[in-house]
Design an enzyme around this catalytic site. Sequence first.
Site, PDB file in Angstrom:
ATOM      1  N   HIS A 166       0.830  -1.207   0.000  1.00  0.00           N
ATOM      2  CA  HIS A 166       0.000   0.000   0.000  1.00  0.00           C
ATOM      3  C   HIS A 166       0.860   1.250   0.000  1.00  0.00           C
ATOM      4  O   HIS A 166       1.849   1.349   0.720  1.00  0.00           O
ATOM      5  CB  HIS A 166      -0.912   0.005   1.229  1.00  0.00           C
ATOM      6  CG  HIS A 166      -1.884   1.143   1.260  1.00  0.00           C
ATOM      7  ND1 HIS A 166      -2.741   1.426   0.218  1.00  0.00           N
ATOM      8  CD2 HIS A 166      -2.129   2.098   2.212  1.00  0.00           C
ATOM      9  CE1 HIS A 166      -3.475   2.491   0.518  1.00  0.00           C
ATOM     10  NE2 HIS A 166      -3.117   2.909   1.720  1.00  0.00           N
ATOM     11  N   ASP A 172      -4.352   9.039   3.146  1.00  0.00           N
ATOM     12  CA  ASP A 172      -4.339   7.593   2.915  1.00  0.00           C
ATOM     13  C   ASP A 172      -5.671   7.183   2.294  1.00  0.00           C
ATOM     14  O   ASP A 172      -6.731   7.328   2.912  1.00  0.00           O
ATOM     15  CB  ASP A 172      -4.126   6.864   4.236  1.00  0.00           C
ATOM     16  CG  ASP A 172      -3.838   5.380   4.067  1.00  0.00           C
ATOM     17  OD1 ASP A 172      -4.271   4.806   3.051  1.00  0.00           O
ATOM     18  OD2 ASP A 172      -3.193   4.796   4.956  1.00  0.00           O
ATOM     19  N   CYS A 184      -3.861   2.476  -5.078  1.00  0.00           N
ATOM     20  CA  CYS A 184      -3.323   3.401  -4.081  1.00  0.00           C
ATOM     21  C   CYS A 184      -2.241   4.313  -4.669  1.00  0.00           C
ATOM     22  O   CYS A 184      -2.173   5.509  -4.345  1.00  0.00           O
ATOM     23  CB  CYS A 184      -2.793   2.650  -2.874  1.00  0.00           C
ATOM     24  SG  CYS A 184      -1.643   1.302  -3.279  1.00  0.00           S
TER      25      CYS A 184
END
Length: 216
Positions: free
Chosen positions: A100, A117, A159
Amino acid sequence: MDPKFLTYNGVVLRRSDVRSLEDCNYLNDAIIDFYFAYLFESYQSDDILLISTSISFLLGNASDWDTFVATVESLNFHEKKLIFFTVNDNSNFSSSGGSHWSLLVYCRKRNLFMHYDSLHMMNNESAFAIYESVNSYISYDSAEFMECRAPRQRNEYDCGLYVMEIARVIYEHYFNFDQFQNEDEICGSFNVVQSVNCKHVESNMRSESINIYFFQ
């Protein structure tokens, strides 16, 4: 054999790197580094520092003190008003990978580290490790750390695209709108969630990025 695709401002892209932009692949570090280099060339500013993925990783995970200090000193943090770090959840120097990406941004006007995030705090620990490592080198007065609202990815693999797009909207806003004259603007009236079009990120950014690389 993994032939070189192109070199741009010190970033080398190979065929395997470009393939990470295809289909539902997880973006690798070279793609994000290239995009950061492209962003800086598009909106050059001596106030802004976009730190590469490898240096961001070192800052959060360095075990060699001399290497860490030499790296920090070379970055001239105190000359910068806006600093971008990539965050990855891999903390093992002996292996590549991680699952991630997220983005950590330091704003000197607010003396604040802001973590964005797209999977809501999944990388909190890794981001906080970077913050703790560089805080005293960036600001004479200890800066705060904040988890900021971020657009939410709707799959398990985009991501890296969100890191690139969030970095772009913050960078462009700072560059185009008088460097956040209002000290609350970056977390107040300027809303990253509203500024990022999730459908565009997940549907178009891979093809747009490939076009950028082909025309450099």
